[in-house]
Design an enzyme around this catalytic site. Structure first.
Site, PDB file in Angstrom:
ATOM      1  N   ASP A 217      41.856 -21.474   5.950  1.00  0.00           N
ATOM      2  CA  ASP A 217      41.950 -22.896   5.632  1.00  0.00           C
ATOM      3  C   ASP A 217      43.284 -23.163   4.959  1.00  0.00           C
ATOM      4  OD1 ASP A 217      41.052 -25.525   5.699  1.00  0.00           O
ATOM      5  OD2 ASP A 217      39.985 -25.380   3.798  1.00  0.00           O
ATOM      6  N   GLY A 218      43.742 -24.388   5.128  1.00  0.00           N
ATOM      7  CA  GLY A 218      44.944 -24.853   4.462  1.00  0.00           C
ATOM      8  C   GLY A 218      44.613 -26.093   3.665  1.00  0.00           C
TER       9      GLY A 218
ATOM     10  N   HIS B  78      34.332 -28.535   5.429  1.00  0.00           N
ATOM     11  CA  HIS B  78      33.578 -29.206   4.361  1.00  0.00           C
ATOM     12  C   HIS B  78      32.144 -29.520   4.802  1.00  0.00           C
ATOM     13  CE1 HIS B  78      37.409 -29.420   2.329  1.00  0.00           C
ATOM     14  NE2 HIS B  78      37.899 -29.936   3.421  1.00  0.00           N
TER      15      HIS B  78
END
Length: 155
Positions: A9-10, A124
């Site tokens: 993830d970034g 998310h």
């Protein structure tokens, strides 16, 4: 070949702004978490860099399932965008220079030694490893004294 699951993830506060990436690699009982922050970058650069760092951390050719919530990354690798950009001299279908070329070239080289299955997952959404990667990325983006992202043209 050793089987490895990779989650990446970034994160970026502002776009551009301070950013970071998070990586979780698992293979059998082994687990490795990696993260890094940068003073000024973009979310897309951090998504790419997470995948690069994960693949570069592997010391031998592996069978990799790489999970990302970045359509930019996964679509480029599964829909032939990267191959097309290289073939066309690093220009898009609208004849614009490909953004983040430095990282796409590095990703291409990092993936070459491995059998990589690129998998998209919704971010998310409660996926444990994706949430952990997000935590790592956000925390890295908030660290004091972050280095520059040398490849980011907005520095």
């Amino acid at each position: 070949m050793k089987k490895v699951d990779v989650h990446t993830d970034g994160a970026c506060r502002g776009n551009p702004g301070p950013g970071g990436f998070g990586v979780v690699l698992t293979s059998g009982k082994h687990r490795l978490e990696l993260s890094q922050g940068f003073a000024r970058t973009t979310n897309n650069r951090m998504e790419l860099l997470a995948a690069i760092v994960a693949l570069e951390a592997l010391t031998q050719p592996c069978s990799v399932r790489l999970w990302s919530d970045s359509r930019y990354l996964v679509d480029a690798m599964t829909k032939g965008w990267l191959r097309g950009w290289k073939r066309k001299g690093w220009v898009t279908s609208n004849r614009q220079p490909v953004k983040n070329r430095d990282l796409w070239e590095r990703l291409d080289a990092a993936a070459e030694a491995h059998e990589v299955e690129w998998k998209w997952l919704k971010g998310h959404a409660g996926h444990r490893e994706n949430e952990r990667c997000d935590e790592l990325a956000v925390t890295a983006s908030q660290a004091p004294g972050l280095p520059p992202d040398d490849g980011f043209e907005g520095n």
